[in-house]
Design a protein around this motif. Structure first.
Motif, PDB file in Angstrom:
ATOM      1  N   LYS A   1       0.783  24.739   7.811  1.00 27.43           N
ATOM      2  CA  LYS A   1       0.151  24.292   9.064  1.00 27.43           C
ATOM      3  C   LYS A   1      -1.239  23.756   8.731  1.00 27.43           C
ATOM      4  O   LYS A   1      -2.089  24.497   8.244  1.00 27.43           O
ATOM      5  CB  LYS A   1       0.076  25.457  10.045  1.00 27.43           C
ATOM      6  N   ILE A   2      -1.444  22.472   8.978  1.00 30.77           N
ATOM      7  CA  ILE A   2      -2.736  21.832   8.681  1.00 30.77           C
ATOM      8  C   ILE A   2      -3.292  21.289   9.989  1.00 30.77           C
ATOM      9  O   ILE A   2      -2.577  20.612  10.743  1.00 30.77           O
ATOM     10  CB  ILE A   2      -2.569  20.662   7.681  1.00 30.77           C
ATOM     11  N   THR A   3      -4.553  21.589  10.277  1.00 34.05           N
ATOM     12  CA  THR A   3      -5.227  20.978  11.428  1.00 34.05           C
ATOM     13  C   THR A   3      -6.408  20.177  10.902  1.00 34.05           C
ATOM     14  O   THR A   3      -7.319  20.747  10.279  1.00 34.05           O
ATOM     15  CB  THR A   3      -5.710  22.050  12.428  1.00 34.05           C
TER      16      THR A   3
ATOM     17  N   ARG B   1       0.840  -1.209   0.000  1.00 35.38           N
ATOM     18  CA  ARG B   1       0.000   0.000   0.000  1.00 35.38           C
ATOM     19  C   ARG B   1       0.876   1.261   0.000  1.00 35.38           C
ATOM     20  O   ARG B   1       0.469   2.305  -0.494  1.00 35.38           O
ATOM     21  CB  ARG B   1      -0.936   0.008   1.220  1.00 35.38           C
ATOM     22  N   ASP B   2       2.065   1.171   0.602  1.00 39.02           N
ATOM     23  CA  ASP B   2       3.083   2.235   0.525  1.00 39.02           C
ATOM     24  C   ASP B   2       2.531   3.630   0.828  1.00 39.02           C
ATOM     25  O   ASP B   2       2.713   4.577   0.056  1.00 39.02           O
ATOM     26  CB  ASP B   2       3.746   2.245  -0.860  1.00 39.02           C
ATOM     27  N   LEU B   3       1.881   3.777   1.979  1.00 44.03           N
ATOM     28  CA  LEU B   3       1.328   5.093   2.340  1.00 44.03           C
ATOM     29  C   LEU B   3       2.422   6.157   2.423  1.00 44.03           C
ATOM     30  O   LEU B   3       2.156   7.340   2.183  1.00 44.03           O
ATOM     31  CB  LEU B   3       0.604   5.015   3.694  1.00 44.03           C
ATOM     32  N   HIS B   4       3.647   5.735   2.749  1.00 42.66           N
ATOM     33  CA  HIS B   4       4.749   6.709   2.896  1.00 42.66           C
ATOM     34  C   HIS B   4       5.156   7.309   1.550  1.00 42.66           C
ATOM     35  O   HIS B   4       5.879   8.309   1.518  1.00 42.66           O
ATOM     36  CB  HIS B   4       5.955   6.054   3.579  1.00 42.66           C
ATOM     37  N   LEU B   5       4.704   6.697   0.448  1.00 34.89           N
ATOM     38  CA  LEU B   5       5.023   7.221  -0.884  1.00 34.89           C
ATOM     39  C   LEU B   5       3.792   7.785  -1.592  1.00 34.89           C
ATOM     40  O   LEU B   5       3.865   8.206  -2.741  1.00 34.89           O
ATOM     41  CB  LEU B   5       5.641   6.111  -1.755  1.00 34.89           C
ATOM     42  N   LYS B   6       2.644   7.767  -0.894  1.00 30.72           N
ATOM     43  CA  LYS B   6       1.388   8.166  -1.524  1.00 30.72           C
ATOM     44  C   LYS B   6       1.208   9.678  -1.406  1.00 30.72           C
ATOM     45  O   LYS B   6       1.057  10.204  -0.304  1.00 30.72           O
ATOM     46  CB  LYS B   6       0.237   7.435  -0.824  1.00 30.72           C
ATOM     47  N   LYS B   7       1.223  10.345  -2.537  1.00 29.15           N
ATOM     48  CA  LYS B   7       1.143  11.808  -2.548  1.00 29.15           C
ATOM     49  C   LYS B   7      -0.057  12.289  -1.722  1.00 29.15           C
ATOM     50  O   LYS B   7      -1.144  11.715  -1.807  1.00 29.15           O
ATOM     51  CB  LYS B   7       1.008  12.282  -4.003  1.00 29.15           C
ATOM     52  N   ASP B   8       0.149  13.300  -0.929  1.00 29.75           N
ATOM     53  CA  ASP B   8      -0.895  13.947  -0.119  1.00 29.75           C
ATOM     54  C   ASP B   8      -1.338  13.133   1.101  1.00 29.75           C
ATOM     55  O   ASP B   8      -2.201  13.590   1.854  1.00 29.75           O
ATOM     56  CB  ASP B   8      -2.133  14.317  -0.959  1.00 29.75           C
TER      57      ASP B   8
ATOM     58  N   ILE C   1       3.711  13.226   3.597  1.00 36.80           N
ATOM     59  CA  ILE C   1       4.096  14.635   3.777  1.00 36.80           C
ATOM     60  C   ILE C   1       5.196  14.741   4.840  1.00 36.80           C
ATOM     61  O   ILE C   1       6.210  15.417   4.644  1.00 36.80           O
ATOM     62  CB  ILE C   1       2.870  15.491   4.168  1.00 36.80           C
ATOM     63  N   VAL C   2       5.016  14.039   5.974  1.00 42.44           N
ATOM     64  CA  VAL C   2       6.030  14.075   7.036  1.00 42.44           C
ATOM     65  C   VAL C   2       7.331  13.435   6.540  1.00 42.44           C
ATOM     66  O   VAL C   2       8.434  13.947   6.797  1.00 42.44           O
ATOM     67  CB  VAL C   2       5.515  13.366   8.313  1.00 42.44           C
ATOM     68  N   ARG C   3       7.222  12.323   5.811  1.00 38.33           N
ATOM     69  CA  ARG C   3       8.419  11.685   5.234  1.00 38.33           C
ATOM     70  C   ARG C   3       9.216  12.690   4.399  1.00 38.33           C
ATOM     71  O   ARG C   3      10.431  12.825   4.553  1.00 38.33           O
ATOM     72  CB  ARG C   3       8.026  10.492   4.355  1.00 38.33           C
TER      73      ARG C   3
ATOM     74  N   GLY D   1     -13.402  13.297   2.347  1.00 36.72           N
ATOM     75  CA  GLY D   1     -13.441  14.258   3.449  1.00 36.72           C
ATOM     76  C   GLY D   1     -12.126  14.322   4.202  1.00 36.72           C
ATOM     77  O   GLY D   1     -11.738  15.374   4.718  1.00 36.72           O
ATOM     78  N   PHE D   2     -11.423  13.183   4.271  1.00 33.13           N
ATOM     79  CA  PHE D   2     -10.104  13.146   4.918  1.00 33.13           C
ATOM     80  C   PHE D   2      -9.014  13.555   3.930  1.00 33.13           C
ATOM     81  O   PHE D   2      -8.225  14.463   4.188  1.00 33.13           O
ATOM     82  CB  PHE D   2      -9.813  11.734   5.454  1.00 33.13           C
ATOM     83  N   VAL D   3      -8.996  12.888   2.775  1.00 35.21           N
ATOM     84  CA  VAL D   3      -7.916  13.068   1.800  1.00 35.21           C
ATOM     85  C   VAL D   3      -7.802  14.526   1.351  1.00 35.21           C
ATOM     86  O   VAL D   3      -6.698  15.080   1.247  1.00 35.21           O
ATOM     87  CB  VAL D   3      -8.139  12.132   0.580  1.00 35.21           C
ATOM     88  N   SER D   4      -8.950  15.182   1.126  1.00 40.95           N
ATOM     89  CA  SER D   4      -8.929  16.546   0.557  1.00 40.95           C
ATOM     90  C   SER D   4      -8.258  17.548   1.484  1.00 40.95           C
ATOM     91  O   SER D   4      -7.769  18.590   1.045  1.00 40.95           O
ATOM     92  CB  SER D   4     -10.364  17.003   0.256  1.00 40.95           C
ATOM     93  N   GLN D   5      -8.230  17.252   2.794  1.00 41.76           N
ATOM     94  CA  GLN D   5      -7.626  18.192   3.742  1.00 41.76           C
ATOM     95  C   GLN D   5      -6.107  18.274   3.608  1.00 41.76           C
ATOM     96  O   GLN D   5      -5.483  19.194   4.147  1.00 41.76           O
ATOM     97  CB  GLN D   5      -8.021  17.815   5.171  1.00 41.76           C
ATOM     98  N   PHE D   6      -5.510  17.301   2.883  1.00 46.48           N
ATOM     99  CA  PHE D   6      -4.055  17.276   2.742  1.00 46.48           C
ATOM    100  C   PHE D   6      -3.608  17.463   1.292  1.00 46.48           C
ATOM    101  O   PHE D   6      -2.417  17.418   0.998  1.00 46.48           O
ATOM    102  CB  PHE D   6      -3.506  15.955   3.311  1.00 46.48           C
ATOM    103  N   GLN D   7      -4.584  17.686   0.399  1.00 39.11           N
ATOM    104  CA  GLN D   7      -4.245  17.821  -1.020  1.00 39.11           C
ATOM    105  C   GLN D   7      -3.842  19.251  -1.360  1.00 39.11           C
ATOM    106  O   GLN D   7      -4.386  20.210  -0.805  1.00 39.11           O
ATOM    107  CB  GLN D   7      -5.441  17.414  -1.895  1.00 39.11           C
ATOM    108  N   ASN D   8      -2.882  19.351  -2.306  1.00 43.57           N
ATOM    109  CA  ASN D   8      -2.464  20.644  -2.868  1.00 43.57           C
ATOM    110  C   ASN D   8      -2.049  21.650  -1.786  1.00 43.57           C
ATOM    111  O   ASN D   8      -2.356  22.826  -1.864  1.00 43.57           O
ATOM    112  CB  ASN D   8      -3.588  21.244  -3.726  1.00 43.57           C
ATOM    113  N   LYS D   9      -1.385  21.133  -0.764  1.00 44.15           N
ATOM    114  CA  LYS D   9      -0.894  22.010   0.302  1.00 44.15           C
ATOM    115  C   LYS D   9       0.612  22.179   0.152  1.00 44.15           C
ATOM    116  O   LYS D   9       1.310  21.283  -0.328  1.00 44.15           O
ATOM    117  CB  LYS D   9      -1.196  21.386   1.674  1.00 44.15           C
ATOM    118  N   LYS D  10       1.127  23.341   0.602  1.00 45.87           N
ATOM    119  CA  LYS D  10       2.580  23.510   0.656  1.00 45.87           C
ATOM    120  C   LYS D  10       3.118  22.552   1.715  1.00 45.87           C
ATOM    121  O   LYS D  10       2.467  22.300   2.730  1.00 45.87           O
ATOM    122  CB  LYS D  10       2.928  24.955   1.023  1.00 45.87           C
TER     123      LYS D  10
END
Length: 408
Positions: A305-307, A22-29, A34-36, A292-301
């Motif tokens: 700061k994301i909450t 599943r490789d979440l550590h390589l999955k964009k957004d 992001i932390v990796r 609803g979850f995924v979109s909160q981390f998409q297209n962010k610098k």
């Protein structure tokens, strides 16, 4: 795709197999990815030679490793509890899903590398709650230096004590009785590596959590480093352990080839950092495909700061399950992790938590009984009690078949 022979050690469930690749550590957004990337960027920018990064990154290593890689190469004793079937997912007696990224340390040292990050998914059998999941993601790192690199300003100093012969490193009995250093290393080399290690990791924590975050070092023990420490930060009014680290045991370096260097290593969990940084309340959300979850981390610098904002808090359903154990099993010898795995295998990701509620020995018959509370909650919709009851019945059938118990 490799094939493996199963044996009496095999305990991987179909549910666990479904998480492979599943490789979440390589999955964009994905927050883990992001932390990796932020951690990799810190090491790329902080450590350069001639304008090029000196750390190489390995983030696509197979999670199937040998017991030699996962334990023996890292000096983990034969009787160490981390080797048990109740702690690890074994393919067979000699092969398992890696329990930490450090399993690849010796092979990379053997290949001649001296500064590298190992990033990927690791697998451990554990309790079930909002912060534990049988699959999580780690960044482990090694930085090694030869005498002329470490002591470039002090060429008269040595890495090793005079009694240690770097040409025959394996005949030296390296002791860790001194809390300050390994017996083979000079105090100057150990202290300079410790200072570098701690400065580099405080820099990493500042890059992730901001320059004003308070930190503290706690002495620790790991079989593969000495001395060893854990780094904690004061975040959201709590002390949070963020990583473990230390000076690599010289036997590991000598067995892998380098016999004229000293190294530090550290390891951290990406989920723990991501959950703290982005205020994610449940580790299962990392695996969610819900928009609803995924979109909160998409297209962010990358450093934005994301909450995380809860999309909706669907209600829990709690069902208890009690059963009598067979006569040859007691409340103390029954393996909780076997039960947790079975529950997760049958119930899947609607299992939020499993708690041991009660242990009971009948005063007359001396039969042993256990009672667990299973908390069901779907991350994306409301579960009906009828749905939950159906899954609960399937769990009852499965435990009768697998553990020879009698449901009460």
């Amino acid at each position: 795709d490799r094939e493996f022979v199963t044996d009496d050690y095999t305990n991987i469930t179909p549910k666990i197999l479904s998480y492979l690749n599943r490789d979440l550590h390589l999955k964009k957004d994905n927050p883990i990815s992001i932390v990796r990337q932020r951690i990799v960027n810190y090491f790329y920018s902080s450590f350069t030679h001639g304008g090029n990064p000196i750390f190489s990154v390995y983030d696509n290593l197979s999670p199937v490793v040998t017991t030699k890689q996962n334990f023996d190469d890292l000096l983990i004793p034969e009787d160490h509890p981390s080797r048990t079937k109740s702690d690890c997912y074994y393919v067979n007696r000699k092969t398992l899903l890696r329990a930490h990224m450090t399993a690849h340390q010796s092979e990379l040292l053997r290949s001649g590398l001296d500064n590298f990050l190992m990033i990927g998914d690791v697998y451990r059998r554990d309790e079930i709650d909002s912060t534990h999941f049988p699959v999580f993601h780690q960044v482990d790192a090694v930085r090694s230096q030869r005498k002329e690199q470490l002591f470039q300003d002090h060429p008269g100093l040595e890495l090793f004590e005079p009694t240690f012969d770097p040409k025959n490193p394996l005949i030296f009995e390296n002791s860790i009785n001194d809390p300050n250093k390994q017996s083979c290393h000079s105090l100057e080399a150990t202290k300079l590596m410790e200072t570098q290690l701690k400065n580099h990791l405080i820099g990493l924590v500042h890059a992730l959590f901001g320059d004003n975050v308070k930190h503290r070092w706690v002495d620790a023990y790991f079989p593969f480093t000495h001395p060893s420490w854990e780094l904690e930060i004061f975040y959201d009014n709590n002390w949070l352990e963020v990583l473990g680290c230390g000076i690599v045991r010289n036997e590991i370096l000598a067995n892998a080839g380098p016999n004229n260097s000293i190294a530090y290593a550290f390891g951290l969990g990406l989920e723990r950092i991501a959950m703290a940084l982005y205020k994610i309340p449940d580790i299962r959300l990392m695996w969610s495909e819900d928009s609803g979850f995924v979109s909160q981390f998409q297209n962010k610098k990358l450093n934005e700061k994301i909450t995380y904002k809860a999309v909706s808090s669907y209600p829990q359903c709690i069902n208890d399950i009690s059963f009598w154990l067979p006569s040859d099993v007691t409340i103390d010898t029954f393996t909780n992790n076997d039960f947790y795995d079975l529950v997760r295998d049958v119930g899947g990701d609607i299992i939020e938590q499993v708690k041991l509620k009660d242990k009971f020995v009948h005063p007359k018959t001396k039969k042993h009984s256990l009672c667990y509370s299973i908390i069901y909650r779907h991350l994306e919709r409301t579960l009906t009690q009828a749905e939950v009851n159906e899954v609960h019945k399937e769990i009852e059938k499965a435990i009768v078949k697998s553990f020879n118990v009698v449901v009460r």
